[in-house]
Design a protein around this motif. Structure first.
Motif, PDB file in Angstrom:
ATOM      1  N   TYR A  36       0.968  -1.259   0.077  1.00  0.00           N
ATOM      2  CA  TYR A  36      -0.003  -0.035   0.172  1.00  0.00           C
ATOM      3  C   TYR A  36       0.862   1.201   0.106  1.00  0.00           C
ATOM      4  O   TYR A  36       1.980   1.240   0.532  1.00  0.00           O
ATOM      5  CB  TYR A  36      -0.965   0.171   1.265  1.00  0.00           C
ATOM      6  N   PHE A  46      -3.952   0.917  -2.254  1.00  0.00           N
ATOM      7  CA  PHE A  46      -3.550  -0.491  -2.722  1.00  0.00           C
ATOM      8  C   PHE A  46      -2.568  -0.335  -4.052  1.00  0.00           C
ATOM      9  O   PHE A  46      -2.907   0.366  -4.803  1.00  0.00           O
ATOM     10  CB  PHE A  46      -4.724  -1.409  -3.127  1.00  0.00           C
ATOM     11  N   LEU A  93      -2.670 -10.630   4.737  1.00  0.00           N
ATOM     12  CA  LEU A  93      -3.909 -10.792   4.742  1.00  0.00           C
ATOM     13  C   LEU A  93      -4.233 -12.621   5.029  1.00  0.00           C
ATOM     14  O   LEU A  93      -3.487 -13.209   4.359  1.00  0.00           O
ATOM     15  CB  LEU A  93      -4.702 -10.514   3.585  1.00  0.00           C
ATOM     16  N   ASN A  95      -6.692 -15.356   4.582  1.00  0.00           N
ATOM     17  CA  ASN A  95      -8.186 -15.448   3.892  1.00  0.00           C
ATOM     18  C   ASN A  95      -8.352 -17.015   3.897  1.00  0.00           C
ATOM     19  O   ASN A  95      -9.603 -17.657   3.461  1.00  0.00           O
ATOM     20  CB  ASN A  95      -7.833 -15.236   2.224  1.00  0.00           C
TER      21      ASN A  95
ATOM     22  N   LYS B  31     -16.145  -6.974   4.548  1.00  0.00           N
ATOM     23  CA  LYS B  31     -15.006  -6.941   5.580  1.00  0.00           C
ATOM     24  C   LYS B  31     -14.657  -5.467   6.029  1.00  0.00           C
ATOM     25  O   LYS B  31     -14.516  -4.719   5.170  1.00  0.00           O
ATOM     26  CB  LYS B  31     -13.608  -7.549   4.828  1.00  0.00           C
ATOM     27  N   TYR B  33     -12.803  -2.754   8.852  1.00  0.00           N
ATOM     28  CA  TYR B  33     -11.302  -2.714   9.868  1.00  0.00           C
ATOM     29  C   TYR B  33     -11.323  -1.202  10.500  1.00  0.00           C
ATOM     30  O   TYR B  33     -11.582  -0.270   9.843  1.00  0.00           O
ATOM     31  CB  TYR B  33     -10.092  -2.919   8.899  1.00  0.00           C
ATOM     32  N   TYR B  48     -11.669  -5.677  13.864  1.00  0.00           N
ATOM     33  CA  TYR B  48     -12.059  -6.083  12.351  1.00  0.00           C
ATOM     34  C   TYR B  48     -13.281  -6.733  12.428  1.00  0.00           C
ATOM     35  O   TYR B  48     -13.868  -7.516  13.597  1.00  0.00           O
ATOM     36  CB  TYR B  48     -11.044  -6.624  11.451  1.00  0.00           C
ATOM     37  N   TYR B  50     -15.604  -9.488   9.951  1.00  0.00           N
ATOM     38  CA  TYR B  50     -15.763 -10.024   8.630  1.00  0.00           C
ATOM     39  C   TYR B  50     -17.287 -10.478   7.953  1.00  0.00           C
ATOM     40  O   TYR B  50     -17.521 -10.945   6.870  1.00  0.00           O
ATOM     41  CB  TYR B  50     -15.010 -11.491   8.397  1.00  0.00           C
ATOM     42  N   ARG B  94     -13.177  -4.066   2.665  1.00  0.00           N
ATOM     43  CA  ARG B  94     -12.838  -4.829   1.681  1.00  0.00           C
ATOM     44  C   ARG B  94     -13.899  -5.888   1.329  1.00  0.00           C
ATOM     45  O   ARG B  94     -14.748  -6.205   1.902  1.00  0.00           O
ATOM     46  CB  ARG B  94     -11.574  -5.944   2.148  1.00  0.00           C
ATOM     47  N   ASP B  96     -14.574  -9.097  -0.713  1.00  0.00           N
ATOM     48  CA  ASP B  96     -14.783 -10.425  -0.231  1.00  0.00           C
ATOM     49  C   ASP B  96     -13.471 -11.199  -0.407  1.00  0.00           C
ATOM     50  O   ASP B  96     -12.504 -10.785  -0.130  1.00  0.00           O
ATOM     51  CB  ASP B  96     -15.990 -11.005  -0.799  1.00  0.00           C
ATOM     52  N   ARG B  97     -13.579 -12.520  -0.093  1.00  0.00           N
ATOM     53  CA  ARG B  97     -12.643 -13.171   0.335  1.00  0.00           C
ATOM     54  C   ARG B  97     -11.452 -13.324  -0.609  1.00  0.00           C
ATOM     55  O   ARG B  97     -10.086 -13.094  -0.157  1.00  0.00           O
ATOM     56  CB  ARG B  97     -13.104 -14.863   0.366  1.00  0.00           C
ATOM     57  N   GLY B  98     -11.411 -13.100  -2.108  1.00  0.00           N
ATOM     58  CA  GLY B  98     -10.649 -13.350  -3.019  1.00  0.00           C
ATOM     59  C   GLY B  98     -10.196 -11.686  -3.250  1.00  0.00           C
ATOM     60  O   GLY B  98      -9.171 -11.673  -4.044  1.00  0.00           O
ATOM     61  N   ASP B  99     -10.557 -10.762  -2.524  1.00  0.00           N
ATOM     62  CA  ASP B  99     -10.322  -9.494  -2.864  1.00  0.00           C
ATOM     63  C   ASP B  99      -9.382  -8.780  -1.949  1.00  0.00           C
ATOM     64  O   ASP B  99      -9.990  -8.715  -0.750  1.00  0.00           O
ATOM     65  CB  ASP B  99     -11.516  -8.461  -3.195  1.00  0.00           C
ATOM     66  N   THR B 100      -8.096  -8.467  -2.220  1.00  0.00           N
ATOM     67  CA  THR B 100      -7.007  -8.251  -1.351  1.00  0.00           C
ATOM     68  C   THR B 100      -7.126  -6.749  -1.003  1.00  0.00           C
ATOM     69  O   THR B 100      -6.489  -5.925  -0.142  1.00  0.00           O
ATOM     70  CB  THR B 100      -5.900  -8.662  -1.598  1.00  0.00           C
ATOM     71  N   GLU B 101      -7.732  -5.718  -2.116  1.00  0.00           N
ATOM     72  CA  GLU B 101      -7.747  -4.443  -1.910  1.00  0.00           C
ATOM     73  C   GLU B 101      -8.705  -3.861  -0.943  1.00  0.00           C
ATOM     74  O   GLU B 101     -10.025  -3.870  -1.036  1.00  0.00           O
ATOM     75  CB  GLU B 101      -7.952  -3.669  -3.254  1.00  0.00           C
ATOM     76  N   ALA B 102      -8.185  -3.250  -0.033  1.00  0.00           N
ATOM     77  CA  ALA B 102      -9.064  -2.630   1.157  1.00  0.00           C
ATOM     78  C   ALA B 102      -8.981  -0.891   0.578  1.00  0.00           C
ATOM     79  O   ALA B 102      -8.077  -0.323   0.114  1.00  0.00           O
ATOM     80  CB  ALA B 102      -8.209  -2.711   2.354  1.00  0.00           C
ATOM     81  N   PHE B 104      -9.739   3.027   2.142  1.00  0.00           N
ATOM     82  CA  PHE B 104      -9.645   3.702   3.478  1.00  0.00           C
ATOM     83  C   PHE B 104     -10.584   4.920   3.442  1.00  0.00           C
ATOM     84  O   PHE B 104     -10.725   5.554   2.385  1.00  0.00           O
ATOM     85  CB  PHE B 104      -8.268   3.906   3.608  1.00  0.00           C
ATOM     86  N   GLY B 105     -11.194   5.354   4.759  1.00  0.00           N
ATOM     87  CA  GLY B 105     -11.650   6.450   4.682  1.00  0.00           C
ATOM     88  C   GLY B 105     -10.444   7.489   4.787  1.00  0.00           C
ATOM     89  O   GLY B 105      -9.447   7.111   5.030  1.00  0.00           O
TER      90      GLY B 105
END
Lengths: 116, 113
Positions: A36, A46, A93, A95, B31, B33, B48, B50, B94, B96-102, B104-105
């Motif tokens: 990040y 990201f 992460l 998962n 998800k 955080y 966090y 889920y 974020r 769901d499970r396969g998505d790594t991009e979070a 942010f506010g």
């Protein structure tokens, strides 16, 4: 207030140089490792991720390398530009499930300064 | 531009007060955080979630609590604020499970006097 944690290491480069930012991670069970970028006054954004069963992944001007043997992650930025100046964080992460399912933790960041 | 919002952006409050930091996202993300970050320092995970009705503590010991009654809303509450709580609080979500991009506010900068 009381500061939480460590001050960040710094990396200074000249515009046009390649930058390498390193990170040591702690959890061998993490499924993904992510980089990040955080600019001043903003939340992290990201850049690129890599799954734990891979050792290299390339994006636009960026490459991430994963060495699971020594729990080391690196981000290479080609032809660094002044706009790349920011703080760079690695993240892990989980998962796969279990008690830490969905947990996203950040490692120590590095302050990158690019001089014109 | 991410659709995740934190309010307030800045808050100065007296010791002993109860406060709630708001975080909402309109992306339908499962998800969510909360992180604590001091200027020029690391990001520390404090809570966090889920999914709805699931919350977990992060790695940094915190006197705050969270709730997740609706998918889009993940408020953080401090029952009795202290000067040691002075920091920036960042909320993220974020998909769901396969998505790594979070995403942010903008963060809430809290000062307890």
């Amino acid at each position: 207030g009381e500061s939480v944690g460590l001050h960040l290491p710094t990396l200074s480069v000249q515009e046009g140089d390649n930058s390498i930012i390193n990170c040591a991670y702690s959890n061998s069970a993490s499924d993904y490792f992510i980089w990040y970028k955080q600019e001043s006054g903003k939340g992290p954004q990201f850049i690129i991720d890599i799954r734990s069963n891979m050792d290299k992944r390339q994006g636009q001007r960026v490459t991430v390398l994963l060495n699971k043997t020594v729990k080391h992650l690196s981000l290479q930025i080609a032809a660094t530009q002044p706009g790349d100046s920011a703080v760079y964080f690695c993240a892990e992460l989980n998962n796969a499930g279990g008690t830490s399912y969905g947990k996203l933790t950040f490692g120590q960041g590095t302050i990158l300064t690019v001089h014109p | 531009e991410a659709d995740i919002y934190q309010t307030p952006r800045y808050l100065v409050i007296g010791t002993g007060k109860k406060i709630t930091l708001e975080c909402s996202q309109t992306m339908g993300h499962d998800k969510m955080y909360w992180y604590q970050q001091d200027p020029g320092m690391e990001l520390h995970l404090i809570h966090y979630s889920y999914g709805v009705n699931s919350t977990e503590k992060g790695d940094l010991s915190s006197e705050s609590t969270v709730s997740r009654i609706r998918t889009e809303h993940f408020p953080l509450t401090l029952e009795s604020a202290r000067p040691s709580h002075t920091s920036q609080y960042l909320c993220a979500s974020r998909k769901d499970r396969g998505d790594t991009e979070a995403f942010f506010g903008q963060g809430t900068r809290l000062t307890v006097v």
